[in-house]
Design a protein around this motif. Structure first.
Motif, PDB file in Angstrom:
ATOM      1  N   GLU A 224       0.844  -1.206   0.000  1.00 44.44           N
ATOM      2  CA  GLU A 224       0.000   0.000   0.000  1.00 44.44           C
ATOM      3  C   GLU A 224       0.873   1.247   0.000  1.00 44.44           C
ATOM      4  OE1 GLU A 224      -3.127  -0.343  -0.179  1.00 44.44           O
ATOM      5  OE2 GLU A 224      -3.471  -2.392   0.558  1.00 44.44           O
ATOM      6  N   ASP A 225       0.315   2.359  -0.479  1.00 45.67           N
ATOM      7  CA  ASP A 225       0.992   3.647  -0.333  1.00 45.67           C
ATOM      8  C   ASP A 225       0.924   4.047   1.139  1.00 45.67           C
ATOM      9  OD1 ASP A 225       1.382   4.029  -3.129  1.00 45.67           O
ATOM     10  OD2 ASP A 225      -0.739   4.578  -3.306  1.00 45.67           O
ATOM     11  N   ARG A 226       1.940   4.803   1.579  1.00 42.89           N
ATOM     12  CA  ARG A 226       1.908   5.321   2.955  1.00 42.89           C
ATOM     13  C   ARG A 226       1.743   6.828   2.884  1.00 42.89           C
ATOM     14  NH1 ARG A 226       7.230   3.484   5.242  1.00 42.89           N
ATOM     15  NH2 ARG A 226       7.570   2.091   3.497  1.00 42.89           N
ATOM     16  N   VAL A 227       0.682   7.322   3.515  1.00 44.43           N
ATOM     17  CA  VAL A 227       0.378   8.753   3.422  1.00 44.43           C
ATOM     18  C   VAL A 227       0.327   9.346   4.824  1.00 44.43           C
ATOM     19  CG1 VAL A 227      -1.300  10.468   2.630  1.00 44.43           C
ATOM     20  CG2 VAL A 227      -1.082   8.292   1.408  1.00 44.43           C
ATOM     21  N   SER A 228       1.045  10.446   5.031  1.00 46.03           N
ATOM     22  CA  SER A 228       0.870  11.153   6.304  1.00 46.03           C
ATOM     23  C   SER A 228       0.602  12.624   6.022  1.00 46.03           C
ATOM     24  CB  SER A 228       2.069  10.953   7.223  1.00 46.03           C
ATOM     25  OG  SER A 228       3.139  11.735   6.788  1.00 46.03           O
ATOM     26  N   VAL A 229      -0.293  13.184   6.819  1.00 47.87           N
ATOM     27  CA  VAL A 229      -0.630  14.606   6.698  1.00 47.87           C
ATOM     28  C   VAL A 229      -0.365  15.244   8.056  1.00 47.87           C
ATOM     29  CG1 VAL A 229      -2.440  16.295   6.200  1.00 47.87           C
ATOM     30  CG2 VAL A 229      -2.399  14.118   4.959  1.00 47.87           C
TER      31      VAL A 229
ATOM     32  N   ARG B 212       5.007   1.425  -5.063  1.00 50.09           N
ATOM     33  CA  ARG B 212       4.222   2.106  -4.027  1.00 50.09           C
ATOM     34  C   ARG B 212       4.976   3.357  -3.615  1.00 50.09           C
ATOM     35  NH1 ARG B 212       1.272  -0.264  -6.133  1.00 50.09           N
ATOM     36  NH2 ARG B 212      -0.095  -1.971  -5.554  1.00 50.09           N
ATOM     37  N   TYR B 213       4.237   4.320  -3.058  1.00 49.68           N
ATOM     38  CA  TYR B 213       4.848   5.590  -2.670  1.00 49.68           C
ATOM     39  C   TYR B 213       4.683   5.856  -1.185  1.00 49.68           C
ATOM     40  CZ  TYR B 213       4.794   6.848  -7.662  1.00 49.68           C
ATOM     41  OH  TYR B 213       4.980   6.883  -9.023  1.00 49.68           O
ATOM     42  N   CYS B 214       5.623   6.624  -0.656  1.00 53.04           N
ATOM     43  CA  CYS B 214       5.453   7.209   0.662  1.00 53.04           C
ATOM     44  C   CYS B 214       5.285   8.709   0.429  1.00 53.04           C
ATOM     45  CB  CYS B 214       6.690   6.923   1.518  1.00 53.04           C
ATOM     46  SG  CYS B 214       6.432   7.415   3.204  1.00 53.04           S
ATOM     47  N   ILE B 215       4.217   9.269   0.962  1.00 52.26           N
ATOM     48  CA  ILE B 215       3.927  10.699   0.755  1.00 52.26           C
ATOM     49  C   ILE B 215       3.782  11.365   2.112  1.00 52.26           C
ATOM     50  CG2 ILE B 215       2.297  12.363  -0.276  1.00 52.26           C
ATOM     51  CD1 ILE B 215       1.650   9.021  -1.361  1.00 52.26           C
TER      52      ILE B 215
END
Ligand code: PMV
Length: 344
Positions: free
Chosen positions: A74-79, A108-111
């Protein structure tokens, strides 16, 4: 034309792999507030609007995004330092958008995104978020796309994001082509350093209905929607005239009446959509009173939420701060004026 074919065409001569395995892309994009609103799509998939719209960017207020490729499922997203669950709607939207760019289907991306504005305040955090993301992708893959091309890419994430690639006043030209390649932002070259925006928070809660849903419901069910394009054409002419001649009352009156017309239109959708709360109305009445009594030349605009954005000039700043102690004052042209100043 699909979003994927749009992206592949724009990236046809650009690298699709990062320069090194550990490359990180990083970029900032400002948030923008529409003075003449975008309300209604003619193509839902490509986010093509029914009309042009015109906004002002918020200088240093916006999103800073870092992106890199990772292993995983999965992509990892943090805001703002908080990791989002893959179930969260925004995570799903981002991953679907990133599907357009993955070099291999398993990439996959880490954002990591930091937003320096209240996220749920209706300050267009998705607009600056998607604009910062396409800029960060450009940095990761070392594309050399123009802001105009990036604007088309950002539009695929969120319509209003296509106006967040520039500082100052930006018009989103609806375009005529079915493929949407001519539907993008165009910057106006006028500066207005005395212009101020004030964020008047009425309610910090997340909105009940997303702008995406509300827009669709209005277009599909409001009997009055057919009037909207002519209102926008008239308002755009007046706003551009006001910017050219620095006619602040004309700018304020037109922006306020455009926002009020958009909300009136939503009320005629079935079921009716209402973002205005009694608290919002109380503030609007206060603003109308200041104008009537000649106490301040202040106007408001309102997006898909209950909060108001005030429009005024520097001369009324201290009065308004006294009246609204929680007002967050934004100087949209501060960044661009200081950049120009340091060059001269
Ligand atoms: O781009 P979206 O889907 O977040 O829609 C933005 C809609 C408004 O903020 C209400 C108007 C505008 O032009 O920004």
């Amino acid at each position: 034309m699909t979003p994927k074919t749009t992206v592949d065409k724009i990236l046809s001569n650009q690298p699709r792999q990062p320069a090194s395995a550990h490359a990180v892309g990083s970029a900032f994009a400002p948030s923008n507030i529409a003075l003449c609103k975008y309300w209604g799509k003619r193509n839902d998939q490509l986010n093509l609007p029914v009309t042009n719209s015109l906004s002002i960017s918020l200088g240093n207020l916006g999103a800073t995004t870092r992106i890199w490729e990772v292993e995983g499922t999965e992509d990892r997203v943090s805001v703002n330092g908080q990791v989002l669950s893959i179930e969260v709607e925004f995570h799903k939207r981002l991953s679907a958008f990133l599907n357009l760019f993955r070099p291999q289907s398993h990439t996959r991306y880490c954002i990591e995104t930091t937003v320096n504005i209240p996220i749920a305040a209706g300050l267009a955090s998705s607009a600056c978020g998607f604009a910062a993301l396409v800029r960060a992708l450009q940095d990761l893959y070392q594309w050399n796309l123009s802001n105009s091309d990036l604007s088309v890419l950002a539009r695929l994430g969120s319509g209003s994001a296509c106006r967040s690639l520039w500082e100052g006043f930006v018009e989103w030209e609806r375009g005529e082509q079915e493929d949407g390649f001519d539907s993008k932002g165009v910057v106006l070259d006028t500066l207005w350093p005395e212009l101020r925006m004030g964020l008047l928070m009425v309610d910090e809660k997340q909105k009940t209905i997303s702008s995406r849903m509300a827009m669709k419901q209005t277009v599909e069910t409001s009997l009055f929607y057919c009037q909207w394009p002519s209102q926008v054409n008239r308002d755009l002419l007046n706003i551009k005239k006001a910017i050219q001649s620095k006619d602040f009352p004309l700018l304020g009156e037109t922006a306020e009446s455009n926002a009020e017309a958009m909300h009136a239109l939503m009320m005629t959708a079935q079921p009716s959509i209402q973002y205005t709360t009694p608290e919002t109305l109380k503030f609007k009445t206060q603003i109308w009173d200041y104008r009537k009594d000649n106490r301040a030349s202040v106007y408001f605009t309102q997006d898909a939420g209950p909060n108001l954005k005030l429009l005024f000039l520097s001369q009324d700043e201290s009065f308004l701060q006294e009246q609204f102690p929680n007002l967050q004052v934004i100087v949209p042209f501060q960044k661009i004026s200081s950049q120009l100043g340091s060059k001269s």
